[in-house]
Design an enzyme around this catalytic site. Sequence first.
Site: not given
Ligand SMILES: CN(C)c1ccc2c(c1)CCN(c1cccc(-c3cc(Nc4ccc(C(=O)N5CCOCC5)cn4)c(=O)n(C)c3)c1CO)C2=O
Length: 235
Positions: A16, A18-21, A35, A124
Site C-alpha cells: 500500500g 506506506f509499504g508492505v502488508v 504493516k 480518501d
Molecule cells: C493512505 N491510504 C489511503 C492508504 C494507506 C495504506 C494502504 C491503503 C491506503 C490501501 C491499501 N493498503 C493495503 C495494502 C496491502 C494489504 C492491505 C490489507 C489487506 C488485508 N486483507 C487481505 C486478505 C486477503 C487478501 C488476498 O490476497 N485475497 C486474494 C484471494 O481472495 C481474497 C483476497 C488480501 N488482503 C487486511 O486485512 N488488511 C488489514 C490490510 C491493505 C489495506 O490496508 C494499504 O496499506
Amino acid sequence: EINPSELTFMKELGCGQFGVVRLGKWRDQQRVAIKSIREGAMYEEDFVEEAKVMLCHPKLVQLYGVCLKHRPLLIVAEFMDNGCLLNYLRQKGGALKEAWLMSMCQDVCEGMEYLEAHSFIHRDLAARNCLVNKNNVVKVSDFGMTYVLDNQYTSSSGAKFPVKWSPPEVLHYSKYSSKSDVWSFVVMWEIFSEGRTPFESRSNLEVVNDITRGMRLYRPHRASQPLYAIMYRCW
Ligand SMILES: CN(C)c1ccc2c(c1)CCN(c1cccc(-c3cc(Nc4ccc(C(=O)N5CCOCC5)cn4)c(=O)n(C)c3)c1CO)C2=O
C-alpha cells in the site's frame, strides 16, 4: 504498544501507500495484518499521536497497536479475510444480490457516521480503501491520507490524487470536511456498479471540468431510481 517478539510474519497480502502488508499472528493465536511503514513514507509522529485517539467501531478496521521501538514502524490491525472491497466486487459482484449490495453500503455508512461523530475526516473514502471480512461485512479502512508524505498522492494535481472521489471544493480549494467525505460515497456507485471505475473513459483533468460544470455519475445498472437518488444527493 505491541512487543514485536510476539508477532509472527506470514504471507504477504500486498503493498500500500506506506509499504508492505503481511498476514501475521500475535501471541501465536490471533491472526492480524502487519504493516511495515517504509522510511520516509509517513509523518510518523503525527500518526502515533492520532493512534492514541483510539477510534473503535464494528465497521472500522480496528487498529490493534503499533511497534515503535524499531524501524520500520509496524502497524498491527484487524485481519479482513476477503481483502479490499474493490477486488471483492470485481470478483463476486455479479453473484451478489441487491440485498447484499445494500448491506455493504450500510456498513460503510455506519463506519463513516462514527468517524463524523468523532470529527475525523477520512479524505480518501473509496472501495479500494474498504475491506471485507469472512462474514462479508465491509469495514472502512486506511484513514491515513493525512500522514502520507508522497505529494503525488496528497496534491490535487498529483497523479495519485483521488480526483474521481473528490468534490469541487476539494479539487479547487483543498477544503476537506465530513461533507467532502459524504461526496466520496461514490463508494455506493462503485458497489452498485460491481467495481467499475467512476468516469471510466475520462482523465482526471476532464473529470475536474465535468464536475465543476455540474456533470455527475450516471445511474449504475443495478441501482433502482430511488437508490440512485440517494447516491446522487451525496454529490
Ligand atoms: C493512505 N491510504 C489511503 C492508504 C494507506 C495504506 C494502504 C491503503 C491506503 C490501501 C491499501 N493498503 C493495503 C495494502 C496491502 C494489504 C492491505 C490489507 C489487506 C488485508 N486483507 C487481505 C486478505 C486477503 C487478501 C488476498 O490476497 N485475497 C486474494 C484471494 O481472495 C481474497 C483476497 C488480501 N488482503 C487486511 O486485512 N488488511 C488489514 C490490510 C491493505 C489495506 O490496508 C494499504 O496499506
